[in-house]
Motif scaffolding. Structure first.
Motif, PDB file in Angstrom:
ATOM      1  N   ASP A   1      -8.419  15.138   3.040  1.00  0.00           N
ATOM      2  CA  ASP A   1      -9.127  14.291   4.002  1.00  0.00           C
ATOM      3  C   ASP A   1     -10.635  14.504   3.876  1.00  0.00           C
ATOM      4  O   ASP A   1     -11.094  15.218   2.972  1.00  0.00           O
ATOM      5  CB  ASP A   1      -8.618  14.561   5.430  1.00  0.00           C
TER       6      ASP A   1
ATOM      7  N   THR B   1     -11.750   9.618   0.100  1.00  0.00           N
ATOM      8  CA  THR B   1     -11.890   9.055   1.438  1.00  0.00           C
ATOM      9  C   THR B   1     -13.362   8.998   1.847  1.00  0.00           C
ATOM     10  O   THR B   1     -14.167   9.788   1.373  1.00  0.00           O
ATOM     11  CB  THR B   1     -11.111   9.908   2.442  1.00  0.00           C
ATOM     12  N   PRO B   2     -13.701   8.074   2.736  1.00  0.00           N
ATOM     13  CA  PRO B   2     -15.100   7.949   3.130  1.00  0.00           C
ATOM     14  C   PRO B   2     -15.565   9.147   3.928  1.00  0.00           C
ATOM     15  O   PRO B   2     -14.774   9.820   4.581  1.00  0.00           O
ATOM     16  CB  PRO B   2     -15.097   6.686   3.989  1.00  0.00           C
ATOM     17  N   GLY B   3     -16.834   9.404   3.902  1.00  0.00           N
ATOM     18  CA  GLY B   3     -17.408  10.511   4.662  1.00  0.00           C
ATOM     19  C   GLY B   3     -17.384  10.224   6.146  1.00  0.00           C
ATOM     20  O   GLY B   3     -17.188   9.091   6.572  1.00  0.00           O
ATOM     21  N   ALA B   4     -17.590  11.251   6.915  1.00  0.00           N
ATOM     22  CA  ALA B   4     -17.610  11.087   8.369  1.00  0.00           C
ATOM     23  C   ALA B   4     -18.815  10.258   8.776  1.00  0.00           C
ATOM     24  O   ALA B   4     -19.866  10.349   8.163  1.00  0.00           O
ATOM     25  CB  ALA B   4     -17.683  12.446   9.030  1.00  0.00           C
TER      26      ALA B   4
ATOM     27  N   GLY C   1     -11.055   8.237   7.452  1.00  0.00           N
ATOM     28  CA  GLY C   1     -11.384   9.517   6.820  1.00  0.00           C
ATOM     29  C   GLY C   1     -10.282  10.553   6.877  1.00  0.00           C
ATOM     30  O   GLY C   1     -10.451  11.659   6.383  1.00  0.00           O
ATOM     31  N   GLU C   2      -9.164  10.205   7.531  1.00  0.00           N
ATOM     32  CA  GLU C   2      -8.060  11.163   7.624  1.00  0.00           C
ATOM     33  C   GLU C   2      -6.756  10.487   7.195  1.00  0.00           C
ATOM     34  O   GLU C   2      -5.914  10.156   8.019  1.00  0.00           O
ATOM     35  CB  GLU C   2      -7.938  11.699   9.050  1.00  0.00           C
ATOM     36  N   PRO C   3      -6.601  10.280   5.898  1.00  0.00           N
ATOM     37  CA  PRO C   3      -5.424   9.563   5.429  1.00  0.00           C
ATOM     38  C   PRO C   3      -4.168  10.432   5.434  1.00  0.00           C
ATOM     39  O   PRO C   3      -4.231  11.639   5.675  1.00  0.00           O
ATOM     40  CB  PRO C   3      -5.800   9.213   3.989  1.00  0.00           C
ATOM     41  N   TYR C   4      -3.037   9.777   5.230  1.00  0.00           N
ATOM     42  CA  TYR C   4      -1.801  10.476   4.881  1.00  0.00           C
ATOM     43  C   TYR C   4      -1.080   9.571   3.902  1.00  0.00           C
ATOM     44  O   TYR C   4      -1.467   8.403   3.733  1.00  0.00           O
ATOM     45  CB  TYR C   4      -0.957  10.787   6.112  1.00  0.00           C
ATOM     46  N   THR C   5      -0.100  10.091   3.232  1.00  0.00           N
ATOM     47  CA  THR C   5       0.530   9.313   2.168  1.00  0.00           C
ATOM     48  C   THR C   5       2.043   9.310   2.346  1.00  0.00           C
ATOM     49  O   THR C   5       2.587  10.061   3.160  1.00  0.00           O
ATOM     50  CB  THR C   5       0.179   9.887   0.780  1.00  0.00           C
TER      51      THR C   5
ATOM     52  N   ALA D   1      -9.479   3.389   5.904  1.00  0.00           N
ATOM     53  CA  ALA D   1      -8.726   4.504   5.330  1.00  0.00           C
ATOM     54  C   ALA D   1      -7.277   4.400   5.785  1.00  0.00           C
ATOM     55  O   ALA D   1      -6.914   4.839   6.846  1.00  0.00           O
ATOM     56  CB  ALA D   1      -9.316   5.823   5.776  1.00  0.00           C
ATOM     57  N   ALA D   2      -6.468   3.763   4.969  1.00  0.00           N
ATOM     58  CA  ALA D   2      -5.097   3.497   5.366  1.00  0.00           C
ATOM     59  C   ALA D   2      -4.177   4.592   4.839  1.00  0.00           C
ATOM     60  O   ALA D   2      -4.535   5.325   3.940  1.00  0.00           O
ATOM     61  CB  ALA D   2      -4.657   2.165   4.784  1.00  0.00           C
ATOM     62  N   PRO D   3      -2.971   4.680   5.428  1.00  0.00           N
ATOM     63  CA  PRO D   3      -1.952   5.497   4.791  1.00  0.00           C
ATOM     64  C   PRO D   3      -1.779   5.006   3.361  1.00  0.00           C
ATOM     65  O   PRO D   3      -2.012   3.832   3.077  1.00  0.00           O
ATOM     66  CB  PRO D   3      -0.700   5.213   5.609  1.00  0.00           C
ATOM     67  N   ASN D   4      -1.351   5.842   2.524  1.00  0.00           N
ATOM     68  CA  ASN D   4      -1.166   5.538   1.108  1.00  0.00           C
ATOM     69  C   ASN D   4      -2.506   5.447   0.366  1.00  0.00           C
ATOM     70  O   ASN D   4      -2.540   5.138  -0.808  1.00  0.00           O
ATOM     71  CB  ASN D   4      -0.414   4.224   0.875  1.00  0.00           C
ATOM     72  N   GLU D   5      -3.571   5.714   1.075  1.00  0.00           N
ATOM     73  CA  GLU D   5      -4.883   5.672   0.442  1.00  0.00           C
ATOM     74  C   GLU D   5      -5.004   6.870  -0.474  1.00  0.00           C
ATOM     75  O   GLU D   5      -4.892   7.996  -0.043  1.00  0.00           O
ATOM     76  CB  GLU D   5      -5.957   5.741   1.527  1.00  0.00           C
TER      77      GLU D   5
END
Lengths: 219, 593
Positions: B469, A40-43, B89-93, A32-36
């Protein structure tokens, strides 16, 4: 090494890698990268060996890629580069081949690049050995091995037909040095004497060094 | 130590503290010592440095011999768990049009980022609080250095900071007897000091939050908590139990003997001893709840293990989630302005700053093949340079200064420690290579600049309209553009470092400012997204971290900083939190909150 590209893998490849290593106990890695902007994937309830390592029981969460034959040649060449002598054990005695296998098998961009250089280089080395003596590198006698190593050990002096081998040797030598001197049994020979406790104030630079370097006025 | 078993909360608290790092840890300690019932809510997991710190582990015990990877950017043993510049699981943009992608470091663990930081603890100086009055840029703080001086003294006594008083302009002295003696410099630091004398760069003892000797707990506790016998008793014992540094292992691994400062070893344990603090971890705060009367009633959070929504209630709410997380919580809360709670000034998310960073290092022939001696020291730098050209800005072309950090020599070998042999020893292998490795190991030295950035309109964060997220909480979207000021400053750093390295005998290759400047967020000093000020129209909080909009809502982390002086922010966050808590308790007594 950009954190915005955690693995340099495509998303599909990353998921495939995940699936392939799940049985070995791996949990969600850095996908899970920035700009993703995809969902997002589950915990994950499983503790990630990468993001949240258990220092007492480290997990090496990827499969080793190199073959027994490749490792054999790595061992031979690594011991030529860092042999057993008065200045410490041989490279193979401190796990350098295992380290290089682990390094080349890691799923990160830099490691994948190194893997290509190492694998290609080992192949080149064998081909060259075969061309000269109709044997693999590890089957050669010492003088024959050294003759090849001397042809590729210096990238600046290598002949055009040895350039590929020389590029491999340079990177391989760095990996050997890195693997060798990160083993604590080599530290005394290297001159690293830390990682031990000292009581009282920190003693600082020995007087002999201060005098040798003329640092009396800044102590 | 914080071993937390219960996941239950009381129906009502005096205070909720969101976050457990420098600001949250300090707030929880001060309030709990004064008898308030406090709930601390941490998004990350419980973390116990006494059992989880790999202080003496060697590289061969770790994957890839402990080398850095994109997953563990500061190496395998960095005391950041469940975190980094990416968190699964906790992205930012980043917003389209941004010139440099912002990197947001988060540590999802008890104690947050205080577990791994460099422990460099520098006071902001008189000019730093009056920056706009000095050069017309940015804004002044709503208080002066004199207002802050006693709180810096208090924090330095409480956490233990080594250093010296050098009387350098805008690098304030501590009161006599406050600082602990600094460790002696290493050989590279002495060479740098000698070079600095010739080049005109002062190199003095660093200030770091590491105990160079044991603390006198009973004396300090009496001075720090007059008229509070319970606090004196708890803190006297706890401070005396901290061990002094034994000059081994890198501080970035954390410190199980409690010699250096981290919230988990210095603030949270005595706060728990009071019996007034409950801590729940793995609890991700979504928003601040506000009642019909406009006062905060508590927070709405996600209980991560069960993925269920919960509410906790209190008389006052303190947000200290880390600059950007704090801004995000406010943006996700309902306020009078559509841009979030406390945002009537429109400043929420704006004025985002990081430190300007640039590095340069070189091989120093004088350091080759020296007789071995133990250079581990205090697990971080022993010397530094405060900004020395305070009055020269008219000539420099950039308005604010930087300090210099430095390091090199024989630290624990890493996978990349022998890169120099490609240049010095091509073609070498066998026993000769081992001799070369011994000769060149530890013979390089480098400088890092940490400079002040001026807030600008192009650097901000906001909610991404499309992305959430894994907890369903809208994420932050960043926008960034360095101004010429920062680029020029980075170039000045490069030229200064080159001069020093040349003087030390090296052959450095300085870069242009544009090439040398580090990524936004890379220095991990982001501050300013909810700045304090002297009036409600230009700021989110007053000088006591109280939001103008909601009287019982406080922000106690880097978010409130109106400027980002070159000095690392942690010491100031600690001092602000303590000062604000004392003011807040007085206001509560008066019935104003």
């Amino acid at each position: 090494m950009k954190p915005t590209e955690p693995t340099n893998l495509s998303r599909r490849a990353a998921l495939k890698w995940l699936a392939g290593t799940a049985a070995a106990g791996a949990a969600a890695p850095a996908i899970a990268a920035p700009n993703e902007t995809e969902p997002t994937p589950g915990a994950s309830a499983v503790r990630s060996p990468l993001y949240d390592p258990d220092y007492a029981k480290p997990v090496f969460p990827w499969d080793k890629q190199l073959s027994p034959d490749e490792l054999k040649i790595i061992g031979v060449l690594a011991d030529i580069i860092l042999p057993k002598d008065d200045n410490g054990p041989a490279a193979s005695e401190v796990g350098v081949p295992e380290f290089i296998n682990e390094w080349c098998s890691a799923p990160y961009g830099d490691n994948r690049d190194d893997c290509e250089v190492v694998r290609g280089g080992l192949g080149w080395l064998n081909t060259e050995s075969f061309r000269r003596h109709e044997k693999r590198f590890d089957e050669l006698g010492n003088a024959e091995r050294i003759a090849i190593v001397d042809d590729i050990c210096d990238p600046a002096k290598a002949k055009p037909e040895h350039k590929v081998g020389a590029a491999f040797f340079a990177r391989f030598r760095q990996l050997c040095l890195g693997g060798y001197y990160t083993h604590s049994s080599t530290w005394k020979h290297l001159g690293y004497v830390g990682n031990v406790t000292i009581g009282g104030p920190y003693p600082g630079v020995p007087q002999a060094i201060i005098e040798k370097l003329g640092l009396q006025d800044v102590v | 130590m914080p071993i937390l078993t219960e996941r239950k909360t009381q129906p009502q608290y005096d205070a909720i503290v969101v976050g457990s790092g420098a600001g949250g840890g300090m707030a929880a300690l001060i309030l709990a010592l004064n008898g308030m019932k406090v709930l601390m809510i941490e998004a990350g997991r419980n973390y116990d440095p006494t059992t989880e710190t790999p202080m003496f582990n060697t590289p061969e015990m770790a994957p890839l011999r402990g080398d850095r990877t994109p997953d563990r950017f500061f190496g395998y043993y960095d005391a950041t768990v469940n975190g980094g510049w990416t968190v699964p699981g906790e992205p930012y943009t980043n917003k389209p049009g941004t010139e440099g992608d912002f990197w947001w470091w988060r540590a999802r663990m008890l104690g947050g980022r205080t577990n791994h930081w460099g422990r460099i603890s520098l006071r902001f100086g008189p000019r730093d609080f009056k920056c706009a009055s000095t050069d017309g840029l940015g804004v002044d703080w709503p208080m002066t250095y004199d207002d802050m001086h006693p709180w810096y003294d208090r924090v330095e006594k409480l956490i233990g900071v080594y250093g010296e008083n050098d009387g350098i302009e805008n690098a304030p002295n501590s009161s006599p007897g406050v600082l602990l003696p600094p460790p002696k410099p290493r050989v590279g630091e002495l060479l740098a000091k000698k070079a600095g004398k010739k080049v005109g760069v002062p190199i003095v003892a660093a200030h770091r939050a590491v105990l160079s000797q044991a603390l006198d707990g009973p004396r300090l506790a009496k001075e720090l908590f007059p008229n509070n016998s319970k606090a004196q008793q708890i803190m006297a014992t706890d401070m005396s139990l901290r061990a002094p540094c034994f000059w081994a292992t890198n501080c970035i691994r954390g410190c199980s003997i409690r010699a250096n400062f981290q919230s988990t070893t210095v603030l949270i344990p005595p706060a728990l001893t009071t019996g007034n603090l409950d801590v729940i971890t793995d609890a991700m705060v979504r928003e601040v709840m506000v009642g019909k009367d406009g006062k905060a009633t508590g927070v709405h959070y996600i209980d991560k293990p069960t993925r269920s929504d919960r509410v906790a209630k209190a008389r006052v709410v303190i947000i200290a989630g880390g600059t950007c997380e704090t801004a995000r919580i406010l943006m996700n809360s309902q306020g009078k302005d559509k841009g979030g709670l406390g945002n009537q000034s429109g400043q929420l998310g704006k004025n985002l700053m990081d430190s300007v960073g640039a590095n340069l290092s070189a091989h120093i022939p004088a350091m080759e093949d020296l007789p071995p001696y133990n250079e581990d020291g205090a697990g971080g730098l022993h010397t530094y340079s405060p900004w020395w050209l305070v009055r020269e800005h008219g000539k420099l072309g950039f308005p604010r200064g930087y300090h210099i950090e430095m390091g090199g020599g024989r630290s624990m070998p890493g996978v990349g420690s022998f890169g120099i042999l490609d240049k010095t020893s091509p073609g070498t292998y066998g026993s000769k290579l081992k001799e070369e490795a011994r000769r060149y190991y530890g013979a390089s030295f480098g400088f890092s600049g940490r400079g002040e950035m001026v807030p600008n309109k192009d650097c901000y964060c906001e909610l991404d309209p499309k992305v959430v997220d894994q907890w369903g909480i809208p994420v932050l979207r960043f926008h960034w553009k360095w101004a010429d000021y920062e680029i020029k400053q980075a170039e000045h750093m490069q030229n200064t470092f080159a001069e020093l390295l040349e003087q030390m005998g090296g052959k450095p290759k300085p870069q242009s400012g544009k090439d040398a400047i580090k990524k936004p967020g890379e220095i991990i000093h982001e501050v300013g997204a909810a700045r304090m000020g002297d009036k409600a129209t230009n700021s989110i909080t007053n000088q006591y971290c109280q939001t103008w909009e909601v009287k019982n809502l406080f922000l106690m982390d880097g978010a409130v900083l109106p400027s980002n002086p070159d000095k690392n922010p942690t010491l100031t966050i600690l001092a602000l939190a303590w000062r604000s808590c004392e003011w807040m308790m007085e206001e509560m007594k008066q019935g104003n909150i």
